[in-house]
Design a protein around this motif. Structure first.
Motif, mmCIF file in Angstrom:
data_model
loop_
_atom_site.group_PDB
_atom_site.id
_atom_site.type_symbol
_atom_site.label_atom_id
_atom_site.label_comp_id
_atom_site.label_asym_id
_atom_site.label_seq_id
_atom_site.Cartn_x
_atom_site.Cartn_y
_atom_site.Cartn_z
ATOM 1 N N ILE A 102 1.030 6.633 -6.923
ATOM 2 C CA ILE A 102 0.019 7.588 -7.096
ATOM 3 C C ILE A 102 0.624 9.197 -7.089
ATOM 4 O O ILE A 102 0.577 10.136 -7.842
ATOM 5 C CB ILE A 102 -1.033 7.749 -6.248
ATOM 6 C CG1 ILE A 102 -1.601 6.332 -6.155
ATOM 7 C CG2 ILE A 102 -2.000 8.927 -6.135
ATOM 8 C CD1 ILE A 102 -2.719 6.004 -5.094
ATOM 9 N N ASN A 103 1.744 9.292 -6.174
ATOM 10 C CA ASN A 103 2.392 10.650 -6.025
ATOM 11 C C ASN A 103 3.550 10.904 -6.751
ATOM 12 O O ASN A 103 4.676 11.123 -6.298
ATOM 13 C CB ASN A 103 2.565 10.787 -4.304
ATOM 14 C CG ASN A 103 1.191 10.769 -3.901
ATOM 15 O OD1 ASN A 103 0.089 11.251 -4.304
ATOM 16 N ND2 ASN A 103 1.213 10.205 -2.566
ATOM 17 N N LYS A 159 1.094 4.203 -3.050
ATOM 18 C CA LYS A 159 0.971 5.578 -2.692
ATOM 19 C C LYS A 159 1.916 6.296 -3.335
ATOM 20 O O LYS A 159 1.862 7.655 -3.887
ATOM 21 C CB LYS A 159 0.885 6.005 -0.988
ATOM 22 C CG LYS A 159 -0.290 5.661 -0.345
ATOM 23 C CD LYS A 159 -0.396 5.735 0.923
ATOM 24 C CE LYS A 159 -1.451 5.435 1.549
ATOM 25 N NZ LYS A 159 -1.428 5.535 3.080
ATOM 26 N N LYS A 160 3.114 5.631 -3.489
ATOM 27 C CA LYS A 160 4.518 6.288 -4.202
ATOM 28 C C LYS A 160 4.275 6.392 -5.469
ATOM 29 O O LYS A 160 4.593 7.447 -6.326
ATOM 30 C CB LYS A 160 5.602 5.374 -3.717
ATOM 31 C CG LYS A 160 7.025 5.597 -4.528
ATOM 32 C CD LYS A 160 7.542 6.796 -3.613
ATOM 33 C CE LYS A 160 8.943 7.285 -4.448
ATOM 34 N NZ LYS A 160 9.366 8.524 -3.689
ATOM 35 N N ASN A 194 0.921 -1.097 -0.109
ATOM 36 C CA ASN A 194 0.146 -0.042 -0.042
ATOM 37 C C ASN A 194 0.811 1.245 -0.007
ATOM 38 O O ASN A 194 0.651 2.170 -0.432
ATOM 39 C CB ASN A 194 -0.998 0.137 1.144
ATOM 40 C CG ASN A 194 -2.022 -0.995 0.998
ATOM 41 O OD1 ASN A 194 -2.329 -1.335 0.011
ATOM 42 N ND2 ASN A 194 -2.772 -1.302 2.200
ATOM 43 N N TRP A 195 2.147 1.183 0.857
ATOM 44 C CA TRP A 195 2.746 2.343 0.623
ATOM 45 C C TRP A 195 3.461 2.595 -0.645
ATOM 46 O O TRP A 195 3.401 3.596 -1.106
ATOM 47 C CB TRP A 195 4.070 2.163 1.864
ATOM 48 C CG TRP A 195 4.968 3.062 1.604
ATOM 49 C CD1 TRP A 195 5.126 4.118 2.739
ATOM 50 C CD2 TRP A 195 6.139 3.106 1.070
ATOM 51 N NE1 TRP A 195 6.307 5.073 2.353
ATOM 52 C CE2 TRP A 195 6.978 4.392 1.314
ATOM 53 C CE3 TRP A 195 6.901 2.390 0.286
ATOM 54 C CZ2 TRP A 195 8.344 4.583 0.635
ATOM 55 C CZ3 TRP A 195 7.901 2.612 -0.691
ATOM 56 C CH2 TRP A 195 8.798 4.033 -0.193
#
Length: 354
Positions: free
Chosen positions: A180-181, A177-178, A173-174
């Motif tokens: 996505i950003n 997020k990486k 999940n981390w």
């Protein structure tokens, strides 16, 4: 800038790939990936082509292909997501040596079933890349850390965060997020995919880069900094002129649309006047209309008044009176996007005729 995804069991990990790159996949592509996942006849190549469909992700499921991409295009990627064990897909030694002649017996023993780690070794040897490894390279592996990886963590080349365990919900999940950003340029490419595709297909990489620069300017807080505004408007003017010139050339614009002293230089105002006339069918030339006409006049007029060649920049900056603001820039960008869409339609029709 793109993402490089290296995974030797693509079909087996289709669900994970969908979760990882969900932001960059449209509904139809996700549907096709789900279908391929359960299709006995589907191959890793089928999955690769679907993941690459958006132009944002490059995929390699064979070690030689991954080595070639890393060696030749390493600066093209904002993010590397690499499986450690790439042994599931067979390859010939001579095939690998074509792209990595230095990969001998010692390397074969050291990186056996740890082929992905060799890709990091390649990048570690690029001096301009070393400082960015921690923010751009991530292992996604079911394997425990090897002595090679532990050494890289100990010497500070990567950190514990650069090694993500498959199946570990928290760490994956981390990583999502990486993904996505990602950096600003990649997000601009994603959000403006339609416009960039038109520029890539019908103009040049330089035009695409100029467009990305324009959007970057607009995303910054200018605080009505006139110098930045002038720079952005200069980019807008140049891109608008390039679009008009390409249309004029492919559409055989009349001679009076060109500068008599330089027949390759377009007189933009005369070009706008020409496309604003009715043709024999009673419609505007090149499917133009008052919207296109007014956008072009506005883009040309404002950018001519306030954009400049570098040698004239100081004179422009000294102008008195009301000056363009960030609102002006944003309004011109929306107009430019409409012009790019129209440009794409014009060029598609020309291609069909040919």
């Amino acid at each position: 800038m793109k993402i490089l995804y290296v995974e030797d069991e693509l079909k087996k990990n289709t669900t994970g790939a969908i979760d990882l790159f969900l932001k960059y996949l449209d509904e139809e592509t996700i549907k096709q990936l789900e279908e391929k996942k359960d299709d006995d006849w589907a191959s890793d190549e089928d999955i690769k082509l679907l993941l690459e469909k958006n132009g944002i992700i490059d995929v390699a499921y064979r070690f030689p292909d991954a080595v070639k991409l890393v060696k030749e295009n390493y600066n093209d990627y904002s993010l590397y997501i690499v499986d450690c064990n790439l042994s599931e897909q067979p390859y010939r030694t001579d095939e690998l040596n074509e792209v990595a002649p230095e990969f001998g017996k010692d390397q074969q023993e050291r990186y056996s079933r740890r082929e992905g780690e060799y890709l990091l070794t390649i990048l570690s040897g690029k001096s301009e890349f070393v400082e960015e490894i921690k923010s751009r390279f991530y292992f996604l592996s079911a394997y425990s850390k090897s002595s090679n990886v532990l050494t890289l963590i100990d010497n500070g080349t990567i950190t514990e965060n650069n090694y993500v365990e498959k199946g570990n919900k928290e760490t994956t999940n981390w990583l999502v997020k990486k993904v996505i950003n990602l950096n600003e340029v990649l997000n601009i490419q994603i959000e403006n995919k339609e416009f960039i595709q038109i520029l890539e297909n019908h103009l040049s990489e330089d035009a695409t880069s100029r467009f990305v620069s324009i959007i970057q300017y607009s995303n910054k807080n200018f605080d009505n900094d006139f110098e930045n505004i002038v720079s952005c408007m200069t980019h807008i003017r140049n891109l608008m002129q390039n679009i008009c010139t390409k249309i004029a050339k492919t559409s055989r614009a009349p001679q009076d649309c060109w500068n008599p002293k330089n027949i390759t230089q377009l007189n933009v105002r005369r070009f706008i006047g020409w496309i604003s006339k009715y043709n024999k069918k009673g419609s505007y030339i090149l499917d133009s209309n008052t919207l296109i006409e007014q956008h072009l006049y506005t883009l040309h007029g404002l950018s001519s008044d306030f954009a400049s060649h570098e040698e004239l920049r100081s004179d422009i900056l000294k102008l008195s009176g009301f000056k363009p603001t960030t609102n002006t820039v944003n309004s011109l960008i929306f107009a430019l996007k409409d012009i790019i869409l129209w440009f794409g339609e014009v060029m598609e029709k020309k291609d069909k005729v040919v």
